[in-house]
Design a protein around this motif. Structure first.
Motif, short mmCIF file in Angstrom:
data_model
loop_
_atom_site.label_atom_id
_atom_site.label_comp_id
_atom_site.label_asym_id
_atom_site.label_seq_id
_atom_site.Cartn_x
_atom_site.Cartn_y
_atom_site.Cartn_z
N ALA A 32 0.83 -1.21 0.00
CA ALA A 32 0.00 0.00 0.00
C ALA A 32 0.87 1.26 0.00
CB ALA A 32 -0.94 0.00 1.20
N LYS A 33 1.89 1.26 0.83
CA LYS A 33 2.79 2.41 0.89
C LYS A 33 3.47 2.63 -0.46
CE LYS A 33 6.44 4.49 3.60
NZ LYS A 33 7.23 4.44 4.81
N TYR A 34 3.92 1.55 -1.07
CA TYR A 34 4.57 1.60 -2.38
C TYR A 34 3.63 2.18 -3.45
CZ TYR A 34 7.06 -0.33 -6.47
OH TYR A 34 7.73 -0.51 -7.66
N LEU A 35 2.35 1.78 -3.36
CA LEU A 35 1.35 2.27 -4.32
C LEU A 35 0.86 3.68 -3.99
CD1 LEU A 35 -0.72 -1.02 -4.66
CD2 LEU A 35 0.74 0.01 -6.42
N GLY A 36 1.18 4.15 -2.79
CA GLY A 36 0.76 5.49 -2.40
C GLY A 36 -0.70 5.58 -1.99
N ILE A 37 -1.22 4.48 -1.46
CA ILE A 37 -2.62 4.45 -1.01
C ILE A 37 -2.67 3.92 0.42
CG2 ILE A 37 -3.61 4.20 -3.32
CD1 ILE A 37 -3.91 1.20 -2.78
N PRO A 38 -3.72 4.28 1.17
CA PRO A 38 -3.85 3.75 2.52
C PRO A 38 -4.09 2.23 2.48
CG PRO A 38 -5.32 5.62 2.19
CD PRO A 38 -4.77 5.25 0.85
N PRO A 39 -3.63 1.50 3.50
CA PRO A 39 -3.87 0.06 3.55
C PRO A 39 -5.35 -0.32 3.44
CG PRO A 39 -2.25 0.66 5.20
CD PRO A 39 -2.78 1.95 4.62
N THR A 40 -6.23 0.52 4.00
CA THR A 40 -7.66 0.22 3.91
C THR A 40 -8.14 0.27 2.46
OG1 THR A 40 -8.16 2.53 4.43
CG2 THR A 40 -8.25 0.95 6.25
N THR A 41 -7.61 1.20 1.68
CA THR A 41 -7.96 1.29 0.26
C THR A 41 -7.45 0.06 -0.48
OG1 THR A 41 -7.92 3.70 0.34
CG2 THR A 41 -7.73 2.68 -1.84
N LEU A 42 -6.23 -0.36 -0.16
CA LEU A 42 -5.70 -1.57 -0.79
C LEU A 42 -6.60 -2.76 -0.47
CD1 LEU A 42 -3.58 -3.11 -2.38
CD2 LEU A 42 -2.27 -3.35 -0.25
N HIS A 43 -6.98 -2.90 0.78
CA HIS A 43 -7.85 -4.01 1.17
C HIS A 43 -9.18 -3.97 0.42
CE1 HIS A 43 -10.73 -6.23 3.72
NE2 HIS A 43 -9.71 -7.05 3.86
N THR A 44 -9.75 -2.78 0.32
CA THR A 44 -11.03 -2.61 -0.40
C THR A 44 -10.89 -3.02 -1.86
OG1 THR A 44 -11.70 -0.82 1.07
CG2 THR A 44 -12.80 -0.94 -1.08
N LYS A 45 -9.81 -2.57 -2.50
CA LYS A 45 -9.60 -2.92 -3.91
C LYS A 45 -9.32 -4.40 -4.08
CE LYS A 45 -8.08 1.65 -5.37
NZ LYS A 45 -9.10 1.91 -6.36
N MET A 46 -8.58 -5.00 -3.14
CA MET A 46 -8.31 -6.43 -3.22
C MET A 46 -9.62 -7.22 -3.11
SD MET A 46 -4.78 -6.82 -1.05
CE MET A 46 -4.78 -8.61 -1.20
N SER A 47 -10.50 -6.79 -2.24
CA SER A 47 -11.80 -7.46 -2.11
C SER A 47 -12.62 -7.26 -3.38
CB SER A 47 -12.58 -6.90 -0.91
OG SER A 47 -11.92 -7.24 0.28
N LYS A 48 -12.65 -6.04 -3.87
CA LYS A 48 -13.42 -5.71 -5.07
C LYS A 48 -12.98 -6.55 -6.27
CE LYS A 48 -14.20 -1.77 -8.18
NZ LYS A 48 -13.92 -0.34 -8.38
N TYR A 49 -11.65 -6.72 -6.42
CA TYR A 49 -11.11 -7.45 -7.56
C TYR A 49 -10.81 -8.90 -7.26
CZ TYR A 49 -10.44 -2.75 -9.49
OH TYR A 49 -10.64 -1.45 -9.96
N LYS A 50 -11.17 -9.34 -6.05
CA LYS A 50 -10.96 -10.73 -5.62
C LYS A 50 -9.50 -11.16 -5.75
CE LYS A 50 -15.71 -12.11 -6.64
NZ LYS A 50 -16.29 -10.81 -6.84
N ILE A 51 -8.62 -10.33 -5.20
CA ILE A 51 -7.19 -10.62 -5.17
C ILE A 51 -6.87 -11.14 -3.78
CG2 ILE A 51 -4.87 -9.65 -5.32
CD1 ILE A 51 -6.08 -7.46 -7.14
N ASN A 52 -6.26 -12.30 -3.72
CA ASN A 52 -5.92 -12.90 -2.41
C ASN A 52 -4.61 -12.41 -1.90
OD1 ASN A 52 -8.27 -14.38 -2.45
ND2 ASN A 52 -7.32 -16.04 -3.58
#
Length: 70
Positions: free
Chosen positions: A50-70
């Motif tokens: 998340a830090k590398y992508l420049g987004i909050p960890p919660t946003t990463l988690h949300t996107k992972m859920s949305k795109y079904k990334i494990n």
């Protein structure tokens, strides 16, 4: 730091690379690839990815859920 390939300017070449995809489809594909690459780079460490992508960890988690990334 965002990978250099994720910061290239929006050029006519990039526009042509969209092919038959809509902007929404292209953004989805881009986000999925960026998230997978960051997770791979940091061996699954979501906080570092998340830090590398420049987004909050919660946003990463949300996107992972949305795109079904494990």
């Amino acid at each position: 730091m965002v990978p250099i390939e994720l910061t290239r300017p929006l050029t006519s070449t990039l526009i042509n690379d969209l092919g038959e995809k809509t902007l929404i489809e292209a953004v989805k594909e881009f986000e999925i690839n960026a998230i997978k690459a960051a997770l791979s780079k940091f061996t699954g460490n979501k906080t570092k990815a998340a830090k590398y992508l420049g987004i909050p960890p919660t946003t990463l988690h949300t996107k992972m859920s949305k795109y079904k990334i494990n």
